[in-house]
Structure formats: structure tokens, C-alpha cells
Scaffold this motif. Structure first.
Motif, PDB file in Angstrom:
ATOM      1  N   ALA A 149      60.076  36.913  50.107  1.00 60.03           N
ATOM      2  CA  ALA A 149      59.885  37.013  51.539  1.00 60.03           C
ATOM      3  C   ALA A 149      58.929  38.125  51.854  1.00 60.03           C
ATOM      4  CB  ALA A 149      61.247  37.062  52.261  1.00 60.03           C
ATOM      5  N   GLN A 150      57.955  38.494  51.253  1.00 60.11           N
ATOM      6  CA  GLN A 150      57.199  39.589  51.432  1.00 60.11           C
ATOM      7  C   GLN A 150      55.882  39.369  51.616  1.00 60.11           C
ATOM      8  OE1 GLN A 150      58.421  42.658  51.721  1.00 60.11           O
ATOM      9  NE2 GLN A 150      60.381  41.794  51.486  1.00 60.11           N
ATOM     10  N   PRO A 151      54.998  39.858  52.598  1.00 60.55           N
ATOM     11  CA  PRO A 151      53.793  39.298  52.867  1.00 60.55           C
ATOM     12  C   PRO A 151      52.858  40.117  52.006  1.00 60.55           C
ATOM     13  CG  PRO A 151      54.395  40.962  54.619  1.00 60.55           C
ATOM     14  CD  PRO A 151      55.566  40.754  53.719  1.00 60.55           C
ATOM     15  N   ALA A 152      51.901  39.270  51.291  1.00 59.12           N
ATOM     16  CA  ALA A 152      50.859  39.844  50.617  1.00 59.12           C
ATOM     17  C   ALA A 152      49.605  39.512  51.066  1.00 59.12           C
ATOM     18  CB  ALA A 152      50.960  39.540  49.275  1.00 59.12           C
ATOM     19  N   LYS A 153      48.383  40.140  51.214  1.00 63.47           N
ATOM     20  CA  LYS A 153      46.985  39.685  51.636  1.00 63.47           C
ATOM     21  C   LYS A 153      46.254  39.242  50.371  1.00 63.47           C
ATOM     22  CE  LYS A 153      47.053  42.987  55.573  1.00 63.47           C
ATOM     23  NZ  LYS A 153      46.329  44.153  56.227  1.00 63.47           N
ATOM     24  N   LEU A 154      45.723  38.147  50.694  1.00 64.63           N
ATOM     25  CA  LEU A 154      44.638  37.746  49.669  1.00 64.63           C
ATOM     26  C   LEU A 154      43.465  38.085  49.986  1.00 64.63           C
ATOM     27  CD1 LEU A 154      44.004  35.844  47.107  1.00 64.63           C
ATOM     28  CD2 LEU A 154      43.282  33.823  48.866  1.00 64.63           C
ATOM     29  N   GLU A 155      42.671  38.946  49.279  1.00 68.88           N
ATOM     30  CA  GLU A 155      41.535  39.502  49.556  1.00 68.88           C
ATOM     31  C   GLU A 155      40.418  38.926  48.675  1.00 68.88           C
ATOM     32  OE1 GLU A 155      43.321  43.913  51.123  1.00 68.88           O
ATOM     33  OE2 GLU A 155      42.313  43.649  49.193  1.00 68.88           O
ATOM     34  N   PHE A 156      38.847  39.140  48.936  1.00 77.86           N
ATOM     35  CA  PHE A 156      38.016  38.470  48.156  1.00 77.86           C
ATOM     36  C   PHE A 156      36.954  39.629  48.307  1.00 77.86           C
ATOM     37  CE2 PHE A 156      33.954  36.132  48.030  1.00 77.86           C
ATOM     38  CZ  PHE A 156      34.011  35.490  46.651  1.00 77.86           C
ATOM     39  N   ARG A 157      36.233  39.818  47.135  1.00 84.80           N
ATOM     40  CA  ARG A 157      35.130  40.586  47.007  1.00 84.80           C
ATOM     41  C   ARG A 157      34.037  39.818  46.554  1.00 84.80           C
ATOM     42  NH1 ARG A 157      32.979  44.417  43.187  1.00 84.80           N
ATOM     43  NH2 ARG A 157      34.591  44.291  41.740  1.00 84.80           N
ATOM     44  N   LYS A 158      32.709  39.854  47.357  1.00 87.96           N
ATOM     45  CA  LYS A 158      31.410  39.284  46.918  1.00 87.96           C
ATOM     46  C   LYS A 158      31.052  39.626  45.462  1.00 87.96           C
ATOM     47  CE  LYS A 158      30.212  37.799  51.621  1.00 87.96           C
ATOM     48  NZ  LYS A 158      29.422  37.829  52.580  1.00 87.96           N
ATOM     49  N   ALA A 159      30.315  38.900  44.629  1.00 85.57           N
ATOM     50  CA  ALA A 159      29.774  39.623  43.385  1.00 85.57           C
ATOM     51  C   ALA A 159      28.980  40.738  43.661  1.00 85.57           C
ATOM     52  CB  ALA A 159      28.970  38.473  42.731  1.00 85.57           C
ATOM     53  N   ASN A 160      28.077  40.791  44.897  1.00 84.20           N
ATOM     54  CA  ASN A 160      27.137  41.740  45.219  1.00 84.20           C
ATOM     55  C   ASN A 160      27.782  42.942  46.021  1.00 84.20           C
ATOM     56  OD1 ASN A 160      27.238  40.252  47.443  1.00 84.20           O
ATOM     57  ND2 ASN A 160      24.969  40.081  47.588  1.00 84.20           N
ATOM     58  N   SER A 161      29.187  42.986  46.358  1.00 82.83           N
ATOM     59  CA  SER A 161      29.698  43.856  47.256  1.00 82.83           C
ATOM     60  C   SER A 161      30.753  44.712  46.462  1.00 82.83           C
ATOM     61  CB  SER A 161      30.342  43.100  48.227  1.00 82.83           C
ATOM     62  OG  SER A 161      31.317  43.772  49.031  1.00 82.83           O
ATOM     63  N   SER A 162      30.941  45.730  46.956  1.00 86.18           N
ATOM     64  CA  SER A 162      32.038  46.655  46.568  1.00 86.18           C
ATOM     65  C   SER A 162      33.362  46.687  47.380  1.00 86.18           C
ATOM     66  CB  SER A 162      31.575  48.362  46.398  1.00 86.18           C
ATOM     67  OG  SER A 162      31.087  48.600  47.558  1.00 86.18           O
ATOM     68  N   THR A 163      33.252  45.977  48.635  1.00 86.75           N
ATOM     69  CA  THR A 163      34.197  46.043  49.354  1.00 86.75           C
ATOM     70  C   THR A 163      35.233  44.778  49.491  1.00 86.75           C
ATOM     71  OG1 THR A 163      33.134  47.430  50.641  1.00 86.75           O
ATOM     72  CG2 THR A 163      35.153  46.193  51.805  1.00 86.75           C
ATOM     73  N   THR A 219      61.456  50.944  50.244  1.00 90.55           N
ATOM     74  CA  THR A 219      61.977  50.900  48.891  1.00 90.55           C
ATOM     75  C   THR A 219      60.952  50.514  47.610  1.00 90.55           C
ATOM     76  OG1 THR A 219      62.718  48.510  49.063  1.00 90.55           O
ATOM     77  CG2 THR A 219      64.367  50.369  49.923  1.00 90.55           C
ATOM     78  N   THR A 220      59.679  50.146  48.121  1.00 83.65           N
ATOM     79  CA  THR A 220      58.925  49.569  47.137  1.00 83.65           C
ATOM     80  C   THR A 220      57.539  50.008  47.463  1.00 83.65           C
ATOM     81  OG1 THR A 220      60.413  47.774  46.881  1.00 83.65           O
ATOM     82  CG2 THR A 220      58.087  47.537  45.854  1.00 83.65           C
ATOM     83  N   PRO A 221      56.650  50.728  46.485  1.00 82.43           N
ATOM     84  CA  PRO A 221      55.580  51.258  46.994  1.00 82.43           C
ATOM     85  C   PRO A 221      54.339  50.155  47.016  1.00 82.43           C
ATOM     86  CG  PRO A 221      55.853  51.647  44.369  1.00 82.43           C
ATOM     87  CD  PRO A 221      57.188  51.072  45.166  1.00 82.43           C
ATOM     88  N   PRO A 222      53.256  50.418  47.712  1.00 83.60           N
ATOM     89  CA  PRO A 222      52.193  49.406  47.604  1.00 83.60           C
ATOM     90  C   PRO A 222      51.602  49.135  46.262  1.00 83.60           C
ATOM     91  CG  PRO A 222      51.558  51.622  48.468  1.00 83.60           C
ATOM     92  CD  PRO A 222      53.145  51.695  48.229  1.00 83.60           C
ATOM     93  N   VAL A 223      51.090  48.097  46.158  1.00 84.57           N
ATOM     94  CA  VAL A 223      50.412  47.546  44.924  1.00 84.57           C
ATOM     95  C   VAL A 223      49.398  46.627  45.114  1.00 84.57           C
ATOM     96  CG1 VAL A 223      52.053  45.877  44.256  1.00 84.57           C
ATOM     97  CG2 VAL A 223      50.964  46.918  42.350  1.00 84.57           C
ATOM     98  N   LYS A 224      48.211  46.719  44.225  1.00 81.96           N
ATOM     99  CA  LYS A 224      47.048  45.703  44.218  1.00 81.96           C
ATOM    100  C   LYS A 224      47.005  45.112  42.952  1.00 81.96           C
ATOM    101  CE  LYS A 224      44.755  48.466  47.882  1.00 81.96           C
ATOM    102  NZ  LYS A 224      43.432  49.349  47.968  1.00 81.96           N
ATOM    103  N   ALA A 225      46.715  43.857  42.882  1.00 86.09           N
ATOM    104  CA  ALA A 225      46.436  43.091  41.626  1.00 86.09           C
ATOM    105  C   ALA A 225      44.867  43.584  41.377  1.00 86.09           C
ATOM    106  CB  ALA A 225      46.589  41.636  41.557  1.00 86.09           C
ATOM    107  N   GLY A 226      44.571  43.338  40.020  1.00 86.48           N
ATOM    108  CA  GLY A 226      43.268  43.580  39.489  1.00 86.48           C
ATOM    109  C   GLY A 226      42.658  42.252  39.907  1.00 86.48           C
ATOM    110  N   GLY A 227      41.181  42.170  40.208  1.00 83.34           N
ATOM    111  CA  GLY A 227      40.501  41.159  40.799  1.00 83.34           C
ATOM    112  C   GLY A 227      40.243  40.370  39.535  1.00 83.34           C
ATOM    113  N   ASP A 228      40.546  39.004  40.060  1.00 84.00           N
ATOM    114  CA  ASP A 228      40.140  37.760  39.179  1.00 84.00           C
ATOM    115  C   ASP A 228      38.602  37.175  39.693  1.00 84.00           C
ATOM    116  OD1 ASP A 228      40.126  36.064  37.151  1.00 84.00           O
ATOM    117  OD2 ASP A 228      41.621  34.752  38.216  1.00 84.00           O
ATOM    118  N   TYR A 229      37.673  37.192  38.716  1.00 83.46           N
ATOM    119  CA  TYR A 229      36.315  36.638  39.016  1.00 83.46           C
ATOM    120  C   TYR A 229      36.312  35.013  38.964  1.00 83.46           C
ATOM    121  CZ  TYR A 229      31.198  36.619  39.252  1.00 83.46           C
ATOM    122  OH  TYR A 229      30.125  36.230  39.448  1.00 83.46           O
TER     123      TYR A 229
END
Length: 250
Positions: free
Chosen positions: A186-200, A236-246
Motif C-alpha cells: 500500500a505504498q505509492p511508487a512512481k514509474l519513471e522513464f529516461r530516453k536513450a539520449n537523455s540524462s533525466t 520509518t523507511t528511507p527513499p529508494v530508486k531501482a536501477g534502470g532497466d533498458y
């Protein structure tokens, strides 16, 4: 991490800062001007002790003689220094000293359950050379948190443009009762996308974790790039980001 703190014998304002819920008692002109913990918050996994320091900056017209401090947190949370508290006068200012103590928390030794995760407080006693003193409860605070992990998997790879990509993952955190990582539901997680030619990375959508901390959604394949999940964290829980999957879009 530096706390906005202030404690005086009369709990007066100092430098525009204030301490909510703090209680101070003492005599004379002894003041605490800063409390800090090394690093950010104290994040603990399922094993391995974490050593950190808490420093208190205090002043008195006669100079600071000694200090003592201990930590307390939710439920049975409690910690004392591993050794003596050392006070070092500021260069060129004998009225001000920084007193430092080292603490160790070990989830396998100190915790029997998860109830101690959350806001912890530093409680301080300062002795001055002229007999003045200051006792300040909750002079500063920080969080003791359960370490988190986040995975991501985007399939199929490669994929034709316009076809459906399924992005899955799992949000887990340390369970000090079992000594393992368990799903954070029951925790919100954002799905994010980075274009191949972008750093953001940019946000695609937000998904709530379900049983076992599982995350799952679908998107249309548009262009090459990386997908990842991003969890903002809780008290009670720190932020975390998954490594990107290409994903290669053809």
C-alpha cells in the motif's frame, strides 16, 4: 544531518530557532545552539551494526566543562554512548564547545521488533565551569529507519513500437522481527522513464504496491530508454530508486 535546535534554562529563543516539544531546565546562561547526527538518518538492514555520532554545540560565559547525552525513540528505543562524551572548545572562543558522543545500534542485538522505527530524540545535560547547568529533553531529533530495496523489470525486450510493455518490481524493507526483507504494501511508487539520449527521468505514472510489495503496470512502447521505480520513503523507511532497466524499441 543538522537539527534546528535551541534550549536554554528558560527555553528562550536564540537566533530565530525554536525546538517544538522540547523541555529544558537549568541555571545560569548555559545554552545549546546546535545538535547534529553524522550522515542523514540512521538506516538499518537486517544485520550489521551501525555506528554514528551525535554532537552538541553549547556555550556558557565560563566555558563548557562536560556533557552527557542519551537517545530515546518509539516503544522501548533507548541508547547510551559507547564511551565518554568529549567536549572540544571552539577555536578562538573558549565560551563555546562541541561535545560529541558515539552510538551503536545493531538490529540483531538491540531490536526485538519493528516498533522502534521512527523519530528518535537526543536528550542532553551540559555542565559549565562556573556551576551553571542545562538539562534539555528532545534537544534534537532524527529518524531510525528500516532499510529498503526496490527492483524493476520491463518486458519484453526488445519490443515493437506501439506494443505493450509490462513493468514489474517489488518494494521491500528490513523486518527486524524475522531478520529478512518483507514486502512493503500500500505504498505509492512512481514509474519513471529516461530516453536513450537523455540524462533525466520523467514520471510516467504512480502505482501502489500490493501483496509482497509487488508493483505492476503497463505502458505503450514509444522509444528506446530506461524504466525504473522511485519510492519517496516514509518516516520509518528511507527513499529508494531501482536501477534502470533498458528497453530496445524497434
Amino acid at each position: 544531518m543538522t537539527f534546528a535546535v535551541l534550549a536554554t534554562a528558560t527555553a528562550a529563543a536564540f537566533g530565530g530557532l525554536a525546538v517544538p516539544a522540547a523541555h529544558a531546565d537549568g541555571s545560569g546562561d548555559t545554552k545549546i545552539t546546535n545538535v547534529a547526527v553524522s550522515g542523514t538518518n540512521v538506516v538499518l538492514g537486517t544485520s550489521g551494526a551501525k555506528t554514528f555520532t551525535v554532537s552538541v554545540t553549547a556555550r556558557d560565559d565560563s566555558g563548557v566543562k562536560a556533557a552527557d547525552l542519551y537517545l530515546d525513540g518509539p516503544s522501548y528505543g533507548y541508547a547510551t554512548p559507547t564511551g565518554a562524551v568529549t567536549c572540544t572548545p571552539a577555536a578562538g572562543d573558549p565560551t563555546t564547545s562541541t561535545c560529541e558522543a558515539t552510538f551503536v545500534l545493531d538490529p540483531q542485538v538491540d531490536f526485538i521488533d519493528n516498533s522502534v522505527a521512527g523519530r528518535w530524540y537526543a536528550n542532553v545535560w551540559i555542565d559549565a565551569n562556573d556551576g551553571d547547568y542545562l538539562s534539555a529533553d528532545k534537544a534534537g531529533s532524527f529518524a531510525v529507519q528500516r532499510a529498503s530495496k526496490l527492483t524493476v523489470d520491463a518486458t519484453p525486450e526488445p519490443v515493437k513500437k506501439g506494443k505493450t510493455i509490462t513493468v514489474t518490481g517489488a518494494l521491500t524493507r528490513a523486518n527486524w522481527e524475522t531478520g529478512t526483507y518483507g514486502g512493503y504494501t500500500a505504498q505509492p511508487a512512481k514509474l519513471e522513464f529516461r530516453k536513450a539520449n537523455s540524462s533525466t527521468y520523467s514520471v510516467v505514472k504512480t502505482v501502489n504496491s500490493v501483496s509482497g510489495g509487488a508493483l505492476k503496470t503497463t505502458v505503450k512502447a514509444a522509444e528506446d530508454g530506461w524504466f525504473r521505480w522511485n519510492f519517496a520513503g516514509t518516516s520509518t523507511t528511507p527513499p529508494v530508486k531501482a536501477g534502470g532497466d533498458y528497453v530496445d524499441v524497434r
